[in-house]
Scaffold this active site. Structure first.
Site, PDB file in Angstrom:
ATOM      1  N   ASP A 269       0.835  -1.216   0.000  1.00 44.79           N
ATOM      2  CA  ASP A 269       0.000   0.000   0.000  1.00 44.79           C
ATOM      3  C   ASP A 269       0.868   1.263   0.000  1.00 44.79           C
ATOM      4  O   ASP A 269       0.363   2.356  -0.262  1.00 44.79           O
ATOM      5  CB  ASP A 269      -0.977   0.005   1.188  1.00 44.79           C
TER       6      ASP A 269
ATOM      7  N   TYR B 166      12.234   3.050  -0.747  1.00 40.48           N
ATOM      8  CA  TYR B 166      11.638   1.698  -0.736  1.00 40.48           C
ATOM      9  C   TYR B 166      10.349   1.689  -1.547  1.00 40.48           C
ATOM     10  O   TYR B 166      10.180   0.893  -2.475  1.00 40.48           O
ATOM     11  CB  TYR B 166      11.356   1.239   0.707  1.00 40.48           C
TER      12      TYR B 166
HETATM   13  P1  NAD Z   1      11.608  -9.685   4.407  1.00 37.62           P
HETATM   14  O1  NAD Z   1      12.588  -8.564   4.358  1.00 37.62           O
HETATM   15  O2  NAD Z   1      11.280 -10.329   5.709  1.00 37.62           O
HETATM   16  O3  NAD Z   1      12.094 -10.855   3.419  1.00 37.62           O
HETATM   17  C1  NAD Z   1      12.628 -10.603   2.167  1.00 37.62           C
HETATM   18  C2  NAD Z   1      13.219 -11.905   1.645  1.00 37.62           C
HETATM   19  O4  NAD Z   1      13.727 -11.678   0.329  1.00 37.62           O
HETATM   20  C3  NAD Z   1      14.383 -12.425   2.484  1.00 37.62           C
HETATM   21  O5  NAD Z   1      14.262 -13.817   2.711  1.00 37.62           O
HETATM   22  C4  NAD Z   1      15.608 -12.138   1.625  1.00 37.62           C
HETATM   23  O6  NAD Z   1      16.677 -13.056   1.821  1.00 37.62           O
HETATM   24  C5  NAD Z   1      15.029 -12.257   0.229  1.00 37.62           C
HETATM   25  N1  NAD Z   1      15.783 -11.494  -0.759  1.00 37.62           N
HETATM   26  C6  NAD Z   1      16.214 -10.213  -0.685  1.00 37.62           C
HETATM   27  N2  NAD Z   1      16.899  -9.881  -1.784  1.00 37.62           N
HETATM   28  C7  NAD Z   1      16.909 -10.976  -2.585  1.00 37.62           C
HETATM   29  C8  NAD Z   1      17.445 -11.250  -3.869  1.00 37.62           C
HETATM   30  N3  NAD Z   1      18.136 -10.324  -4.550  1.00 37.62           N
HETATM   31  N4  NAD Z   1      17.251 -12.472  -4.409  1.00 37.62           N
HETATM   32  C9  NAD Z   1      16.556 -13.427  -3.730  1.00 37.62           C
HETATM   33  N5  NAD Z   1      16.030 -13.219  -2.508  1.00 37.62           N
HETATM   34  C10 NAD Z   1      16.200 -12.009  -1.934  1.00 37.62           C
HETATM   35  O7  NAD Z   1      10.301  -9.118   3.705  1.00 37.62           O
HETATM   36  P2  NAD Z   1       8.767  -9.374   4.044  1.00 37.62           P
HETATM   37  O8  NAD Z   1       8.353  -8.475   5.129  1.00 37.62           O
HETATM   38  O9  NAD Z   1       8.530 -10.823   4.157  1.00 37.62           O
HETATM   39  O10 NAD Z   1       8.098  -8.826   2.699  1.00 37.62           O
HETATM   40  C11 NAD Z   1       7.893  -9.679   1.584  1.00 37.62           C
HETATM   41  C12 NAD Z   1       7.296  -8.875   0.443  1.00 37.62           C
HETATM   42  O11 NAD Z   1       6.071  -8.273   0.852  1.00 37.62           O
HETATM   43  C13 NAD Z   1       8.207  -7.741  -0.032  1.00 37.62           C
HETATM   44  O12 NAD Z   1       8.098  -7.673  -1.437  1.00 37.62           O
HETATM   45  C14 NAD Z   1       7.582  -6.502   0.602  1.00 37.62           C
HETATM   46  O13 NAD Z   1       7.816  -5.352  -0.183  1.00 37.62           O
HETATM   47  C15 NAD Z   1       6.112  -6.881   0.605  1.00 37.62           C
HETATM   48  N6  NAD Z   1       5.332  -6.236   1.666  1.00 37.62           N
HETATM   49  C16 NAD Z   1       5.666  -6.409   2.975  1.00 37.62           C
HETATM   50  C17 NAD Z   1       4.897  -5.814   3.967  1.00 37.62           C
HETATM   51  C18 NAD Z   1       5.208  -6.015   5.426  1.00 37.62           C
HETATM   52  O14 NAD Z   1       4.497  -5.477   6.265  1.00 37.62           O
HETATM   53  N7  NAD Z   1       6.214  -6.798   5.793  1.00 37.62           N
HETATM   54  C19 NAD Z   1       3.810  -5.009   3.614  1.00 37.62           C
HETATM   55  C20 NAD Z   1       3.504  -4.832   2.265  1.00 37.62           C
HETATM   56  C21 NAD Z   1       4.269  -5.467   1.296  1.00 37.62           C
END
Ligand code: NAD
Ligand code: TYD
Length: 368
Positions: free
Chosen positions: A141, A165
């Site tokens: 969002d 970001y």
């Molecule tokens: P996180 O940071 O916990 O996990 C990210 C994962 O991606 C990690 O396991 C990391 O090792 C892997 N990663 C990073 N760079 C990489 C690369 N180049 N190649 C392969 N793997 C790679 O993130 P999260 O909180 O689980 O979020 C997951 C997704 O959801 C993201 O795309 C984030 O933008 C989206 N998102 C998260 C939230 C939230 O509240 N956490 C909210 C909205 C959207």
């Protein structure tokens, strides 16, 4: 048997999604591609590491040769793309890696999916694809920017990201949209609100505050603490994603929210009160924090985040009315369960706070 490529499946939401999917879809094979950055942790997947329908591959989504090979070797049908640099504060310190991973990584995945799924061209020159394939982009969002005191983000709200970001996630989101329009690739985009639940890395608000309370360390509240987020339990998010993957209309965007707006200060107060109460009532293994010392004096107002978005809130109407998805957790249940999980998983917390975490914490919080 369908094969689902999950990227970033060792992170917070990805690992929850891998485990939920192995439970919910016995006829799916899951290939998890994760680079294991600071945020990726194979401990999150211990329960399923030997599951016969699960394969882990350590690798980078920006490595086009590797991604193409994975599509060939595993004959991927579905992609759910989580892998990203996900923390706003880190993007303010170092935007470059956000551009590389979040934008270029998405383009690599889109190209591999298009190449692997393409069957020919239609009369107008558009590519055609084999049946039953889908690329799902997990967006946020935060692409909408921030809201004033009232109003909600709908899928039609214009995109005005404010942090490096969210700008990188917006660019990725628009690239996915463009592959849907220009190449008619079967895509969906989901934009969700702030997730909470088990296995979240303690750089984000809820686990960071929990971790600090247990160490009786100051709780760093940015600015006036009145910023509002719409909290979604990670398991509800996973169900929302699976719903869109299986039933979403090609090319469409779906918001996924929790209908749970809370100011940051409310969250901090709730964590303080709940942890104090739980530690007073019961002894948790590995925790010797004195509950009598858990009080408001830990709350510390610090310098605000640059460009800090004031309020996010999601309108869930589209996914609810068109796909029948409704979040099941109330915030009260979800936060109680989450706090209990962290109190019962000190080993996990200790492990993720070892290594680079202390340096990160010093760097980010010593100057605040
Ligand atoms: P996180 O940071 O916990 O996990 C990210 C994962 O991606 C990690 O396991 C990391 O090792 C892997 N990663 C990073 N760079 C990489 C690369 N180049 N190649 C392969 N793997 C790679 O993130 P999260 O909180 O689980 O979020 C997951 C997704 O959801 C993201 O795309 C984030 O933008 C989206 N998102 C998260 C939230 C939230 O509240 N956490 C909210 C909205 C959207
Ligand atoms: P965060 O968990 O980083 O998610 P996001 O920035 O994607 O919403 O932060 C949630 C809110 O909590 C946000 O308004 C910033 C605030 N916050 C603090 O006040 N102190 C902290 O130490 C952190 C990490 C966040």
């Amino acid at each position: 048997m369908k094969t689902l490529l999950v990227t970033g499946g060792a992170g917070f939401i990805g690992s929850n999604f891998v485990k939920e999917s192995l439970r919910a879809f016995p006829d799916f094979k899951i290939v998890n591609l994760d680079a294991l950055t600071y945020a990726g942790n194979l401990e999150n997947l211990k329960d399923v590491e030997d599951h016969p329908q699960y394969v882990f591959i350590k690798g980078d989504i920006t490595d086009a040769a590797l991604v193409e090979r994975l599509f060939e070797e595993h004959d991927i049908d579905y992609v759910v793309h989580f892998a990203a640099e996900s923390h706003v504060d880190r993007s303010i310190e170092d935007p470059g890696i956000f551009v590389k991973t979040n934008i270029m990584g998405t383009q690599v995945l889109l190209d591999a999916a298009k190449a692997h799924w393409e069957t020919g061209k239609d009369d107008l020159g558009y590519p055609t694809y084999r049946e039953g394939v889908k690329y799902l982009q997990v967006s946020t969002d935060e692409v909408y920017g921030d809201l004033g005191k009232t109003g909600l983000f709908t899928e039609k709200t214009s995109l005005k990201p404010n942090s490096p970001y969210s700008a990188s996630k917006t660019a990725a989101d628009l690239l996915v949209r463009s592959y849907g329009k220009t190449f008619k690739l079967p895509i969906n985009i989901t934009r969700c609100s702030n997730n909470y639940g088990a296995y979240q890395f303690p750089e984000k608000l809820i686990p960071l505050m929990l971790s600090n309370v247990l160490d009786l360390k100051p709780l760093p509240i940015y600015g006036d603490g009145m910023q509002v987020r719409d909290w979604l339990h990670v398991k509800d998010h996973c169900i929302g994603i699976a719903t869109v993957l299986l039933h979403g209309k090609d090319g469409e965007v779906y918001n996924i929210g929790g209908n749970n707006e809370k100011a940051n200060i409310e969250i901090v107060d709730l964590i303080l009160e709940t942890v104090r109460k739980k530690l007073t009532e019961k002894k948790y293994s590995g925790i010797d924090t004195d509950p009598a010392k858990i009080d408001d004096s830990l709350k510390t107002y610090v310098e605000d985040r640059l460009g800090h978005d004031r309020r996010y809130a999601i309108d869930n109407t589209k996914i609810t009315t068109e796909l029948g998805f409704v979040p099941t957790y109330t915030f009260e249940e979800g936060i109680e369960e989450t706090i209990e999980w962290y109190l019962n998983n000190q080993d996990w917390l200790d492990q993720v706070r070892s290594g680079d975490y202390q340096d990160y914490y010093e760097k980010m919080y010593s100057k605040k």
